[in-house]
Scaffold this active site. Structure first.
Site, PDB file in Angstrom:
ATOM      1  N   GLY A  43      35.051  37.303  49.767  1.00 63.29           N
ATOM      2  CA  GLY A  43      34.385  36.038  49.472  1.00 63.29           C
ATOM      3  C   GLY A  43      33.402  35.597  50.548  1.00 63.29           C
ATOM      4  O   GLY A  43      33.113  36.338  51.497  1.00 63.29           O
TER       5      GLY A  43
ATOM      6  N   ASP B 259      44.962  49.864  44.186  1.00 64.24           N
ATOM      7  CA  ASP B 259      45.278  48.820  45.165  1.00 64.24           C
ATOM      8  C   ASP B 259      46.730  48.381  45.001  1.00 64.24           C
ATOM      9  O   ASP B 259      47.033  47.470  44.226  1.00 64.24           O
ATOM     10  CB  ASP B 259      44.326  47.633  44.992  1.00 64.24           C
ATOM     11  CG  ASP B 259      44.577  46.557  46.034  1.00 64.24           C
ATOM     12  OD1 ASP B 259      45.545  46.694  46.817  1.00 64.24           O
ATOM     13  OD2 ASP B 259      43.814  45.576  46.063  1.00 64.24           O
TER      14      ASP B 259
ATOM     15  N   HIS C 276      37.097  46.544  53.304  1.00 68.69           N
ATOM     16  CA  HIS C 276      36.795  45.595  52.231  1.00 68.69           C
ATOM     17  C   HIS C 276      36.364  44.278  52.878  1.00 68.69           C
ATOM     18  O   HIS C 276      36.509  44.079  54.089  1.00 68.69           O
ATOM     19  CB  HIS C 276      38.032  45.361  51.365  1.00 68.69           C
ATOM     20  CG  HIS C 276      38.279  46.472  50.396  1.00 68.69           C
ATOM     21  ND1 HIS C 276      38.154  46.320  49.039  1.00 68.69           N
ATOM     22  CD2 HIS C 276      38.629  47.767  50.602  1.00 68.69           C
ATOM     23  CE1 HIS C 276      38.427  47.471  48.452  1.00 68.69           C
ATOM     24  NE2 HIS C 276      38.719  48.374  49.378  1.00 68.69           N
TER      25      HIS C 276
ATOM     26  N   ASP D  87      36.844  49.693  41.835  1.00 68.12           N
ATOM     27  CA  ASP D  87      37.207  48.826  42.962  1.00 68.12           C
ATOM     28  C   ASP D  87      38.501  48.069  42.614  1.00 68.12           C
ATOM     29  O   ASP D  87      38.612  47.484  41.539  1.00 68.12           O
ATOM     30  CB  ASP D  87      36.051  47.840  43.175  1.00 68.12           C
ATOM     31  CG  ASP D  87      36.206  47.012  44.445  1.00 68.12           C
ATOM     32  OD1 ASP D  87      36.821  47.509  45.404  1.00 68.12           O
ATOM     33  OD2 ASP D  87      35.685  45.879  44.466  1.00 68.12           O
TER      34      ASP D  87
HETATM   35  P1  13P Z   1      32.868  40.773  50.141  1.00 69.26           P
HETATM   36  O1  13P Z   1      33.439  39.624  49.373  1.00 69.26           O
HETATM   37  O2  13P Z   1      32.912  40.553  51.597  1.00 69.26           O
HETATM   38  O3  13P Z   1      31.513  41.168  49.674  1.00 69.26           O
HETATM   39  O4  13P Z   1      33.842  42.046  49.871  1.00 69.26           O
HETATM   40  C1  13P Z   1      33.676  42.833  48.703  1.00 69.26           C
HETATM   41  C2  13P Z   1      34.801  43.800  48.510  1.00 69.26           C
HETATM   42  O5  13P Z   1      35.606  44.071  49.367  1.00 69.26           O
HETATM   43  C3  13P Z   1      34.872  44.444  47.189  1.00 69.26           C
HETATM   44  O6  13P Z   1      36.002  45.236  47.070  1.00 69.26           O
HETATM   45  O1  G3H Z   2      36.966  42.425  45.958  1.00 65.60           O
HETATM   46  C1  G3H Z   2      36.511  41.923  44.927  1.00 65.60           C
HETATM   47  C2  G3H Z   2      35.109  42.137  44.558  1.00 65.60           C
HETATM   48  O2  G3H Z   2      34.273  41.211  45.199  1.00 65.60           O
HETATM   49  C3  G3H Z   2      34.985  42.099  43.075  1.00 65.60           C
HETATM   50  O3  G3H Z   2      35.035  40.798  42.595  1.00 65.60           O
HETATM   51  O4  G3H Z   2      36.873  41.025  40.941  1.00 65.60           O
HETATM   52  O5  G3H Z   2      35.284  39.065  40.863  1.00 65.60           O
HETATM   53  O6  G3H Z   2      34.517  41.359  40.217  1.00 65.60           O
HETATM   54  P1  G3H Z   2      35.457  40.536  41.064  1.00 65.60           P
HETATM   55 ZN    ZN Z   3      37.728  44.513  48.125  1.00 67.41          ZN
END
Ligand code: 13P
Ligand code: G3H
Ligand code: ZN
Length: 311
Positions: free
Chosen positions: A181, A104, A213, A82
């Protein structure tokens, strides 16, 4: 069945009018809660790992835990990076057993985003791995990067054919008003997504999988429990579930959920410890946390994603 890429999952999702849930994983209980829901409802799953998750839990531990989930459930599961920040991180995940990566480059100038994404696609495809790119910038926090609502920018539909054609990506994350978030809209602000942009992107890229996302709905039940037991999340608000279901019926094939996992886990732990102040065996509070995650993911599969029975 070994870990799978996202290719077949997305083909099924696009044609079937549903989406695959991409859930962020950081430890064993989170993985178990998600896959137990997937197993109960026979749903394909994407388990995704951020740079921060790799730093927290260690790459090898996470890969082995996800491989264990595949062995235990027999579900089609993709292991996805991710928000891959650069080529080196993507390569490390491709070499280290991931079946899908996101590069990204959404914060980069357009031509640099194209170049970096193309470089990752060439390496990934040579190793049988699928790639997600991103155009447009979401507001919110991811890893240590904070994007303010003012600096966020919707995807420009006129760029998507050029971007996908030149990079060769397998899916594209777009910005239509979701954000990362638990505080996605200002107090009193009406939640709104730019379905017109999604429709225009889909028209320009027929049959091509789109990713959302920042798609947690910030389940009010968990926010209420956190507040009841000392939290301060009164202004937490997410994307309404009916909007996400609508997106899943259209070209959106992958819906990213992390904040709802965090809320489910934290609510269960706060409640357990408040009600059982003398307990100190981590299994006592992690078991309800895992069960809360399972229940939340089951709800997402049924009410938002529509991917139950599609494994
Ligand atoms: P949320 O913060 O809405 O759960 O989004 C998560 C996300 O996009 C991880 O890449
Ligand atoms: O988009 C971000 C995800 O919620 C992952 O969060 O980078 O704190 O693990 P993190
Ligand atoms: Zn994301």
């Amino acid at each position: 069945m070994p870990l799978v890429t996202t290719k077949e999952m997305f083909a099924g999702a696009y044609g079937g009018g549903y989406a695959i849930g991409a859930f962020n994983v950081n430890n064993m209980e989170i993985i178990q809660g998600i896959v137990q829901a997937g197993q109960k409802l026979n749903a394909p799953l994407i388990l995704q790992v951020s740079k921060g998750a790799r730093a927290y839990a260690n790459h090898t531990y996470l890969v082995k835990l996800v491989e264990a989930a595949v062995l235990e459930t027999g579900l089609p599961i993709a292991l996805h990076l991710d928000h891959g920040p650069d080529f080196a991180t993507c390569k490390s995940c491709i070499d280290g057993g991931f079946t899908s990566v996101m590069i990204d480059g959404s914060h980069l100038p357009y031509e640099e985003n194209v170049a970096e994404t193309k470089r990752v696609v060439e390496y990934a495809h040579a190793h049988g791995v699928t790639v997600e790119g991103e155009l447009g910038q979401l507001a919110g926090v991811e890893d240590d990067v904070q994007v303010s609502a003012e600096d966020a920018s919707y995807t420009k539909p006129e760029q998507v054919e050029d971007f996908v054609g030149r990079t060769g990506v397998d899916s594209l994350a777009i910005a239509i008003g979701t954000s990362h978030g638990a505080f996605k809209f200002k107090p009193g602000q009406k939640p709104r997504l730019r379905f017109d942009i999604l429709e225009e992107v889909a028209r320009r890229l027929p049959g091509f999988p789109i990713v959302l996302h920042g798609a947690s709905s910030v389940v009010p039940e968990f926010v209420a429990i956190i507040n009841q037991y000392g939290g301060a999340m009164d202004d937490a608000v997410g994307i309404p579930e009916d909007m996400l279901r609508d997106a899943a019926r259209r070209a959106v094939c992958k819906i990213n959920i992390d904040s709802d996992l965090r809320l489910a886990m934290t609510a269960a732990i706060r409640k357990y410890l408040a009600e059982n102040p003398g307990h100190f065996d981590p299994r006592q509070y992690l078991a309800p946390a895992r069960a809360a995650i399972q229940g939340m993911v089951e709800h997402k599969i049924e009410a938002v994603l529509g991917c139950g029975g599609k494994a």
